[in-house]
Write an enzyme that holds these catalytic residues in place. Structure first.
Site, PDB file in Angstrom:
ATOM      1  N   ASP A 212       1.358   4.689   2.372  1.00 25.71           N
ATOM      2  CA  ASP A 212       0.921   5.276   3.647  1.00 25.71           C
ATOM      3  C   ASP A 212       1.288   6.755   3.700  1.00 25.71           C
ATOM      4  O   ASP A 212       2.373   7.143   3.256  1.00 25.71           O
ATOM      5  CB  ASP A 212       1.634   4.562   4.801  1.00 25.71           C
ATOM      6  CG  ASP A 212       1.478   3.049   4.737  1.00 25.71           C
ATOM      7  OD1 ASP A 212       0.379   2.565   5.033  1.00 25.71           O
ATOM      8  OD2 ASP A 212       2.455   2.355   4.377  1.00 25.71           O
TER       9      ASP A 212
ATOM     10  N   ASP B 187      -3.369   4.389   2.711  1.00 26.93           N
ATOM     11  CA  ASP B 187      -3.756   4.714   4.095  1.00 26.93           C
ATOM     12  C   ASP B 187      -3.423   6.175   4.366  1.00 26.93           C
ATOM     13  O   ASP B 187      -2.287   6.606   4.117  1.00 26.93           O
ATOM     14  CB  ASP B 187      -2.962   3.862   5.108  1.00 26.93           C
ATOM     15  CG  ASP B 187      -3.414   2.409   5.123  1.00 26.93           C
ATOM     16  OD1 ASP B 187      -4.482   2.108   4.558  1.00 26.93           O
ATOM     17  OD2 ASP B 187      -2.696   1.585   5.714  1.00 26.93           O
TER      18      ASP B 187
ATOM     19  N   ASP C  78       0.853  -1.186   0.000  1.00 28.50           N
ATOM     20  CA  ASP C  78       0.000   0.000   0.000  1.00 28.50           C
ATOM     21  C   ASP C  78       0.892   1.241   0.000  1.00 28.50           C
ATOM     22  O   ASP C  78       2.121   1.118  -0.016  1.00 28.50           O
ATOM     23  CB  ASP C  78      -0.912   0.005   1.243  1.00 28.50           C
ATOM     24  CG  ASP C  78      -0.135   0.116   2.549  1.00 28.50           C
ATOM     25  OD1 ASP C  78       1.118   0.186   2.514  1.00 28.50           O
ATOM     26  OD2 ASP C  78      -0.772   0.150   3.611  1.00 28.50           O
TER      27      ASP C  78
HETATM   28  N1  DCT Z   1       1.461   0.869  11.506  1.00 29.73           N
HETATM   29  C1  DCT Z   1       0.918   1.317  12.681  1.00 29.73           C
HETATM   30  N2  DCT Z   1      -0.388   1.073  12.954  1.00 29.73           N
HETATM   31  C2  DCT Z   1      -1.154   0.397  12.060  1.00 29.73           C
HETATM   32  C3  DCT Z   1      -0.620  -0.049  10.859  1.00 29.73           C
HETATM   33  C4  DCT Z   1       0.723   0.216  10.595  1.00 29.73           C
HETATM   34  O1  DCT Z   1       1.608   1.925  13.483  1.00 29.73           O
HETATM   35  N3  DCT Z   1      -2.413   0.171  12.348  1.00 29.73           N
HETATM   36  C5  DCT Z   1       2.855   1.156  11.220  1.00 29.73           C
HETATM   37  C6  DCT Z   1       3.764  -0.021  11.156  1.00 29.73           C
HETATM   38  C7  DCT Z   1       4.460   0.062   9.839  1.00 29.73           C
HETATM   39  C8  DCT Z   1       3.870   1.262   9.134  1.00 29.73           C
HETATM   40  O2  DCT Z   1       2.870   1.774   9.969  1.00 29.73           O
HETATM   41  C9  DCT Z   1       3.345   0.953   7.779  1.00 29.73           C
HETATM   42  O3  DCT Z   1       2.508  -0.189   7.796  1.00 29.73           O
HETATM   43  P1  DCT Z   1       2.398  -1.150   6.544  1.00 29.73           P
HETATM   44  O4  DCT Z   1       1.923  -0.412   5.356  1.00 29.73           O
HETATM   45  O5  DCT Z   1       1.600  -2.334   6.967  1.00 29.73           O
HETATM   46  O6  DCT Z   1       3.884  -1.631   6.398  1.00 29.73           O
HETATM   47  P2  DCT Z   1       4.989  -1.246   5.338  1.00 29.73           P
HETATM   48  O7  DCT Z   1       6.253  -1.335   6.073  1.00 29.73           O
HETATM   49  O8  DCT Z   1       4.656   0.033   4.674  1.00 29.73           O
HETATM   50  O9  DCT Z   1       4.894  -2.460   4.348  1.00 29.73           O
HETATM   51  P3  DCT Z   1       4.358  -2.492   2.843  1.00 29.73           P
HETATM   52  O10 DCT Z   1       5.524  -2.055   2.044  1.00 29.73           O
HETATM   53  O11 DCT Z   1       3.983  -3.902   2.580  1.00 29.73           O
HETATM   54  O12 DCT Z   1       3.209  -1.559   2.763  1.00 29.73           O
HETATM   55 MG    MG Z   2       2.839   0.359   3.632  1.00 26.62          MG
END
Ligand code: DCT
Ligand code: MG
Length: 510
Positions: free
Chosen positions: A345, A434, A343
């Site tokens: 973020d 997100d 995703d």
């Molecule tokens: N996080 C958080 N609370 C959440 C979800 C995520 O604090 N409810 C934090 C932990 C890692 C960061 O935010 C980003 O989450 P992800 O998108 O799940 O991880 P990513 O490292 O960006 O992995 P990906 O590359 O697969 O998106």
């Molecule tokens: Mg992510």
């Protein structure tokens, strides 16, 4: 119970032992002409010596099997400088003073870098005057210099995307995931920590001996490392990859909106494929799962950096319409330098917005995208944030900021008319996005929390709790001894409050 003991140790096939002379059959090109290496067998053993010689030759190093006048570098393991000197004298080597005497850690770093690395004090074997060589008490137990001070906490290690131990970390990721599917938290955490520590190493593990002094590697983990070194693969991992439950959970949880509970239910009902699940009329799906099935193909194909950048522009432009002073930061894996992600973020915060404006922003932005036909799915969760609430004790707790989980329609970029006419299919891709909105005075904590990786965050909180008597989450840092909240305007300040050296986002890929 030691979680690593929970798993039975499976049988492993053994290969016949190789000897020093049986290797070196294949000729390799020499890329580094200035160096001629000789690897000392004493205290290293024939198998490991043969392995290292072959590896170094494959990497383009000239390695002599016999000691000769052409040798320039002597590499030794578990030997002091005095030990090596004594051995060289016994071999009647004349120009000893011209030789570089090096610990094996230097060679291992060279293997990781694929070229000779600088020889520093930690690699060079010093000859101590008046020391009785080799028999100093405890000298056998001193780990090689490169692995002397590795912290058990990922927040005290630098972990870039340059992973020298992917062979092992891929295996441990699969085993950890399998334990997660089986709700065996202890074993899951043990394998995640093992993978995280190996990701941080600047050298590849090529022998079980290399794991000495490295934290987070229990007996079970070491046994799997040994299996992979000997056979190139792990029988445990192969068994997991062929396991019905693992395969089904992996497939089911690849659908947006499907967690462990739903996967378990479908598995127990006997489902094994997504097509059977989608076409079953007795099943009821959440709105999230319906979107997950609808955009499945797009969502399982990862987001690349170009797509993430395009989404970045889309988010920044939409936010600027309503709150021109807002700061929009791409967080998650892309902030850590990853080239792909599941995703994209974002953290949004505004120094000048009123509480009302702050609360309205995500609504306005998503309404705009809805009108533009770009909003394929939206789940907006209102803030439950309270200013003086103590940080959560749980390492995996969700934060209380207002946020939305979205699927956006990203149109393919049109570079020229030729290109656009060649675009096959629907002309757009569904992307998971997100957005998190946080109060301006909490932006450093939110940024640190949302940058990840998850393992890095878990260890930051564990470190704060166990080493500093502090509580950290995505909202705040609380000092339990002084009973005060510690404020911060930047991530650097949070690290400083915790007494930690600053770790850059791209070094947080634990
Ligand atoms: N996080 C958080 N609370 C959440 C979800 C995520 O604090 N409810 C934090 C932990 C890692 C960061 O935010 C980003 O989450 P992800 O998108 O799940 O991880 P990513 O490292 O960006 O992995 P990906 O590359 O697969 O998106
Ligand atoms: Mg992510």
């Amino acid at each position: 119970m030691d979680p690593q003991q929970a798993v039975p140790l499976g049988p492993r096939k053994k290969r016949p032992k190789q000897t020093g002379t049986s290797v070196a059959a294949t000729p390799h090109d020499i890329r580094f002409q200035d160096l001629v290496l000789f690897i000392l067998e004493k205290r290293m053993g024939t198998t490991r010596r043969a392995f290292l010689m072959e590896l170094a030759r494959r990497k383009g190093f000239r390695v002599e099997s016999e000691l000769s006048d052409s040798v320039t570098h002597i590499v030794a393991e578990n030997n002091s400088g005095s030990d090596v000197l004594e051995w060289l004298q016994l071999q009647n080597v004349k120009a000893i003073s011209e030789l570089e005497l090096l610990d094996v850690s230097w060679l291992i770093e060279c293997m990781g870098a694929g070229k000779p690395v600088e020889m520093t004090g930690k690699h060079q074997l010093v000859v101590r005057r008046n020391s009785s060589p080799s028999h100093a008490p405890g000298s056998q137990n001193i780990p090689p210099p490169a692995v002397q001070k590795i912290s058990q906490y990922a927040c005290q290690r630098k972990t870039t995307l340059n992973n020298c131990n992917q062979l092992f970390t891929d295996a441990f990721d699969i085993l950890a995931e399998n334990y997660e599917f089986r709700e065996n938290e202890g074993s899951c955490v043990a394998f995640m920590r093992a993978a995280a520590v190996l990701r941080s190493l600047p050298f590849p593990i090529i022998s079980v001996k290399d794991t000495e002094g490295i934290p987070c590697l229990g007996d079970k983990v070491k046994c799997i490392i040994e299996g992979i070194i000997e056979d190139g693969e792990s029988s445990e991992v192969i068994a997991v990859l062929n396991d019905e439950r693992y395969k089904s959970f992996k497939l089911f949880t690849s659908v947006f909106g499907v967690g462990l509970k739903t996967a378990e239910k479908w598995f127990r009902m006997g489902f094994r494929t997504l097509s059977k699940i989608k076409s079953d009329e007795s099943l009821r799906f959440t709105r999230m799962q319906k979107a997950g099935f609808l955009y499945y193909e797009d969502l399982v194909s990862c987001v690349n950096r170009a797509e993430a950048e395009a989404i970045n522009v889309l988010v920044k432009e939409a936010v600027a319409v309503f709150l021109p002073d807002a700061l929009v930061t791409m967080t998650g894996g892309f902030r850590r330098g990853k080239m792909t992600g599941h995703d994209v973020d974002f953290l949004i915060t505004s120094p000048g917005a009123t509480e009302e404006e702050e609360q309205q922003l995500l609504h306005k932005v998503t309404d705009l995208w809805r009108q533009q036909g770009l909003l394929l799915y939206c789940d907006l969760i209102e803030s439950t944030f309270e200013k003086f609430k103590l940080p959560s004790r749980k390492v995996d707790a969700l934060d209380h900021f207002q946020k939305c989980f979205l699927i956006l329609k990203l149109y393919h970029q049109r570079v020229g008319s030729d290109e656009s006419s060649q675009q096959e299919g629907k002309g757009w891709k569904a992307i998971r996005v997100d957005l998190v909105m946080c109060p301006y005075d909490r932006r450093a904590f939110a940024l640190l929390g949302w940058t990840g990786s998850r393992q890095f965050e878990r260890d930051l909180r564990r470190y704060a709790t166990h080493e500093r008597k502090m509580m950290l989450d995505n909202h705040a840092l609380y000092d339990k001894t002084k009973r005060v909240f510690l404020e911060a305007d930047s991530e650097e300040e949070i690290f400083a409050h915790l007494g930690l050296d600053y770790i850059e986002p791209w070094e947080r890929n634990a």
